[in-house]
Design a protein around this motif. Structure first.
Motif, PDB file in Angstrom:
ATOM      1  N   ASN A 374       0.749  -1.265   0.062  1.00  0.00           N
ATOM      2  CA  ASN A 374      -0.040   0.206   0.025  1.00  0.00           C
ATOM      3  C   ASN A 374       0.753   1.214   0.048  1.00  0.00           C
ATOM      4  O   ASN A 374       0.300   2.458   0.190  1.00  0.00           O
ATOM      5  N   GLY A 375       2.189   0.961  -0.009  1.00  0.00           N
ATOM      6  CA  GLY A 375       3.037   2.465  -0.310  1.00  0.00           C
ATOM      7  C   GLY A 375       3.428   2.987   0.991  1.00  0.00           C
ATOM      8  O   GLY A 375       4.087   4.005   1.132  1.00  0.00           O
ATOM      9  N   HIS A 376       2.799   2.463   2.321  1.00  0.00           N
ATOM     10  CA  HIS A 376       3.087   2.973   3.663  1.00  0.00           C
ATOM     11  C   HIS A 376       4.223   1.947   4.124  1.00  0.00           C
ATOM     12  O   HIS A 376       4.503   0.991   3.936  1.00  0.00           O
ATOM     13  N   SER A 377       4.999   2.573   5.121  1.00  0.00           N
ATOM     14  CA  SER A 377       5.775   1.860   5.934  1.00  0.00           C
ATOM     15  C   SER A 377       5.407   1.919   7.464  1.00  0.00           C
ATOM     16  O   SER A 377       4.589   2.709   7.887  1.00  0.00           O
ATOM     17  N   PRO A 378       5.877   1.110   8.315  1.00  0.00           N
ATOM     18  CA  PRO A 378       5.537   1.198   9.820  1.00  0.00           C
ATOM     19  C   PRO A 378       5.804   2.227  10.351  1.00  0.00           C
ATOM     20  O   PRO A 378       5.280   2.750  11.473  1.00  0.00           O
ATOM     21  N   ASP A 379       6.872   3.039  10.020  1.00  0.00           N
ATOM     22  CA  ASP A 379       7.106   4.238  10.590  1.00  0.00           C
ATOM     23  C   ASP A 379       6.605   5.496  10.037  1.00  0.00           C
ATOM     24  O   ASP A 379       6.839   6.479  10.249  1.00  0.00           O
ATOM     25  N   ASN A 380       5.613   5.283   8.876  1.00  0.00           N
ATOM     26  CA  ASN A 380       5.216   6.573   8.018  1.00  0.00           C
ATOM     27  C   ASN A 380       3.915   6.109   7.245  1.00  0.00           C
ATOM     28  O   ASN A 380       4.051   5.417   6.466  1.00  0.00           O
ATOM     29  N   PHE A 381       2.975   6.131   8.190  1.00  0.00           N
ATOM     30  CA  PHE A 381       1.602   5.790   7.768  1.00  0.00           C
ATOM     31  C   PHE A 381       0.312   6.808   7.909  1.00  0.00           C
ATOM     32  O   PHE A 381       0.725   7.499   8.910  1.00  0.00           O
ATOM     33  N   PRO A 382      -0.702   6.691   7.294  1.00  0.00           N
ATOM     34  CA  PRO A 382      -1.549   7.881   7.615  1.00  0.00           C
ATOM     35  C   PRO A 382      -2.083   7.675   9.023  1.00  0.00           C
ATOM     36  O   PRO A 382      -2.673   6.533   9.452  1.00  0.00           O
ATOM     37  N   GLY A 383      -2.255   8.604   9.876  1.00  0.00           N
ATOM     38  CA  GLY A 383      -2.621   8.489  11.107  1.00  0.00           C
ATOM     39  C   GLY A 383      -1.769   8.396  12.148  1.00  0.00           C
ATOM     40  O   GLY A 383      -1.958   8.672  13.393  1.00  0.00           O
TER      41      GLY A 383
END
Length: 384
Positions: A374-383
């Motif tokens: 989904n293009g997110h990483s565990p240290d940079n995601f929406p919310g």
């Protein structure tokens, strides 16, 4: 939140009720219900479920899918189900196992990413229905949707996120971990969702938990990318699961989130033989699996409600409303979540309050945990 809690308790009760009718041992024994017609015209619906080597009695992923079929068969007495267990874990062998039985059944349920290539079989057998779980069908000559294939995938990262938040809030040693089976997208989703949950709790709830990984058990996903984590390499290898569990416990981990099918039973055993170690169950309510002479090692379980969705599609077939599609199911359809019943977990009231808080944010789409693609990483995601 009382309404939501009641709804989730009902879901949990339904899952447990289904487990009571699950045939132990799995294998290839047929099961049939008693009462009702399988189809409007009186013709019996012949169902097969083809699974990984861990079989339909793995206490987790496969079993929950099987329970959905059993619930359907219970209400349609002429319907039958046969459990076919593929024994190698190889993707090509999994697809071949479906090809071997497709002529004998009306509906084939295939739980697992390894069955994505059944699209070629579905295209050659348009009169058959397929329920594909945890994968979308592999495109054939540019075709991505198939009229006879209902493919359901789940936002496992959401359930993994809840596990990560709970682990970070409950750990006494400050070290937590996730143990997976094979680095299929669904398992990586659980892993990265868990890591996202730990990061969220550290930032918003004042925790300082560390996610522990063993480099020798790092996973490689379907794009041959190293995704880290702790991967047993199989869904039916409890011996290695125990080895991985013990290694993590020796590193100081006191809470292990287990998404490893039958291999996870080895992690459970490692926790039972240690002291002060807890496990977070996966896919289904695994509270009963955690019972041992010293108490219960299950802290809580996070849910991926497959059985309900499998049963819904079988009902759609007999009602004539079945439609092939590729569906991603989330918390906003009650398809991901965690156990709410007070007697089915060992979380503190404070932790449950915080889980309720983040559940609403995930359900609303405010929090979007990291997933494999989904293009997110565990240290940079929406919310975050």
């Amino acid at each position: 939140m009382k309404a939501k809690r009641s709804k989730w308790m009902l879901v949990t009760v339904l899952l447990l009720a289904a487990m009571l009718v699950t045939a132990c041992g799995g294998g290839s024994e047929p099961a049939a219900g008693n009462g009702g017609q399988a189809e409007a015209d009186g013709e019996a619906l012949r169902i097969a479920i083809v699974t990984s080597p861990s079989g339909v009695d793995d206490g987790s992923f496969n079993q929950d899918n099987y329970n959905g079929i059993l619930a359907f068969v219970e209400n349609h007495g002429n319907a039958t189900v046969n459990a076919v267990q593929e024994t190698t874990g190889d993707v090509a062998a999994a697809v071949q196992a479906v090809a071997d039985v497709v002529a004998d059944y009306d509906v084939i349920v295939t739980p697992g990413f390894q069955f994505a290539d059944i699209s070629s079989i579905a295209k050659d057998n348009p009169e058959k229905k397929f329920i594909l779980v945890d994968a979308n069908p592999t495109p054939q000559d540019g075709q991505e949707l198939f009229d006879n294939v209902y493919a359901m995938t789940f936002a496992e990262e959401e359930s993994g996120f809840f596990a990560g938040v709970a682990a970070a809030l409950e750990t006494k040693t400050g070290k937590v971990s996730v143990v997976n089976g094979i680095a299929f997208p669904s398992n990586v989703n659980y892993q990265w969702g868990f890591e996202s949950g730990v990061m969220y709790a550290n930032k918003h709830f004042g925790t300082s938990a560390q996610v522990v990984e063993l480099p020798s058990y790092a996973g490689t996903d379907v794009t041959n990318t190293n995704v880290g984590g702790n991967y047993v390499g199989n869904f039916a290898d409890p011996a290695t699961g125990k080895v991985v569990g013990n290694a993590l416990i020796n590193e100081g981990v006191d809470i292990l989130f287990v998404a490893a099918g039958g291999s996870g039973m080895g992690v459970f055993t490692a926790a039972m033989e240690a002291e002060g170690i807890y496990v977070i169950g996966c896919d289904v309510d695994q509270f009963d699996d955690g019972v041992y002479s010293g108490g219960n090692v299950i802290l809580t379980s996070v849910l991926k409600n497959m059985s309900i969705n499998v049963e819904r599609q079988l009902n759609a077939i007999v009602e004539g409303s079945f439609q092939g599609s590729n569906e991603l199911l989330r918390a906003n359809t009650d398809s991901t979540g965690f156990v709410w019943g007070d007697d089915r977990h060992q979380l503190s009231a404070e932790t449950m309050e915080k889980l309720e808080e983040v559940y609403e944010l995930v359900q609303a789409g405010t929090i979007v945990p990291s997933a494999n693609f989904n293009g997110h990483s565990p240290d940079n995601f929406p919310g975050l």
